[in-house]
Design an enzyme around this catalytic site. Structure first.
Site, PDB file in Angstrom:
ATOM      1  N   ASP B  59       0.833  -1.210   0.000  1.00  0.00           N
ATOM      2  CA  ASP B  59       0.000   0.000   0.000  1.00  0.00           C
ATOM      3  C   ASP B  59       0.867   1.260   0.000  1.00  0.00           C
ATOM      4  O   ASP B  59       2.033   1.226   0.365  1.00  0.00           O
ATOM      5  CB  ASP B  59      -0.833   0.054   1.295  1.00  0.00           C
ATOM      6  N   TYR B 117       4.529 -10.323   6.707  1.00  0.00           N
ATOM      7  CA  TYR B 117       4.402  -8.890   6.958  1.00  0.00           C
ATOM      8  C   TYR B 117       4.618  -8.645   8.445  1.00  0.00           C
ATOM      9  O   TYR B 117       4.168  -9.424   9.286  1.00  0.00           O
ATOM     10  CB  TYR B 117       3.000  -8.381   6.584  1.00  0.00           C
TER      11      TYR B 117
END
Lengths: 257, 257
Positions: B59, B117
């Site tokens: 993102d 992540y």
């Protein structure tokens, strides 16, 4: 939390990311740490600004983990509430670490016994993108034995004219460098550290720039003799270029008590 | 160093500071990691750009320490020389960690077995100014026992519709979350880590945002039951808001060999 609004002097310990500032010192038309802090203190007083004094005037792009400033305030907020209010009002790149009431006579710069500056090298081959604001990417070979020999030569009370520049306006350029180190914390993280009773303009950055030249050339190039010559002749033209500000951090300021 | 210019597929491992990018994916009018990388590879070929494929589409504002991309190149430069050239041409906020020639069939996203992540919390009271781009400042109390109870509930192969959002266009929303952890490395540094065979749009950030709500409310609020309900009903409206992108890092992508 609510005291009678009384005039008092406070000490503020600050950390800041200097990347987006034109240095510490107030100036017209640039965002400086001093200006942002003075305006923020002013907001707590319903005034335009409150004057603050810092222990060290960091360069544009240089950082602080332990800057110390003092200011006279006139507020009902106690020290803890003032720290909290500053934390809310200051931008994310300036953080108040502590606020405490000090004696009226306290002076952040004059009372400082010593300051410690550190300079970070990123020794990774490709450069760590998370350190591009906070370190000099320096993947080249360094002769650490030569570096440490030179650092030992620097320690002492001397005239540092050879490691300042034309922006330095003070006449007495003797300062006592009490510690100078080079530490490799990992294969990719290395730091220079300097502790002195005072630093001249650009002194820390000129020391690092010169030491990197000497360390890169290695023992055969006679780096230690070059350092000795710069100190002896107090001649700036013999030293290396200033290392970029982004690696430099005002780490700590020590006071009497 | 100089091979005959031959067509081959390469894998590039990348780290980037996502702060100043509009995310990974190419778009008109925004600086994206993909666009900058494709243009830079193009410069090495005397072309406008070379198409690359990434393991994970991070993102806007999110970072990577171990992004993996593949691309077909046509150059005399061997892998080491290509890595060196990319290091010189890419900006400081994108760094090539390694370049290696891979089989023509290699596909950075499809061949990935799992991705990890991590999400960083800055737990310091005032916020560390050096982490304002890389962590969420979260000084509030967290019930770590509740957090760990919830994390254990998440692990497994499930439908993650409750933790994605309307931007998610894939139909099959089952993914296998193989590890979910919360680690406090010091009094001020904490990390969430998630390893899965795939992540839906916003999934990691929605997990963190929800876990922070649940951890802040504590055991009495029944956080574990809430997590179980979101998973069971696959209902996004029951989950918390997405945590800000700045704390998120694509840490590692694992492949078969």
């Amino acid at each position: 939390m609510t005291l009678a609004a009384a005039r008092r002097r406070i000490r503020i310990d600050l950390a800041y990311d200097g990347t987006d500032f034109h240095g510490w010192q107030s100036q017209l038309g640039g965002r400086t740490v001093q200006d942002v802090l003075e305006r923020t203190l002013g907001r707590l007083h319903g005034r335009a600004s409150i004057t603050v004094r810092a222990a060290g005037r960091t360069d544009a792009g240089a950082h602080a983990r332990g800057q110390v400033v003092d200011a006279v305030v006139h507020t009902r907020l106690d020290d803890g509430a003032l720290a909290h209010a500053l934390g809310r009002l200051l931008p994310a790149d300036i953080r108040p670490l502590a606020v405490r009431t000090v004696a009226e006579a306290f002076h952040a710069r004059r009372d400082a016994l010593s300051k410690t500056y550190r300079y970070r090298l990123d020794r990774s081959p490709a450069g760590d993108p998370f350190l591009s604001r906070y370190a000099l990417h320096y993947p080249h070979a360094l002769d650490t034995a030569v570096l440490r020999e030179c650092l030992a030569l620097l320690v002492g009370r001397r005239d540092w004219s050879g490691f300042t520049d034309s922006a330095c306006t003070v006449r007495d350029r003797r300062r006592h460098l009490v510690a100078a180190r080079f530490d490799e914390l990992s294969a990719t993280e290395a730091w220079f550290s300097f502790t002195a009773d005072g630093f001249l303009t650009r002194m820390a950055r000129n020391l690092v720039g010169t030491l990197l030249e000497v360390g890169a050339e290695g023992a055969a190039a006679g780096g230690a003799a070059r350092i000795a010559r710069i100190l002896e002749r107090a001649d700036r033209t013999l030293a290396g270029p200033a290392a970029p500000a982004r690696g430099l951090v005002l780490e700590h300021v020590a006071y009497g008590d």
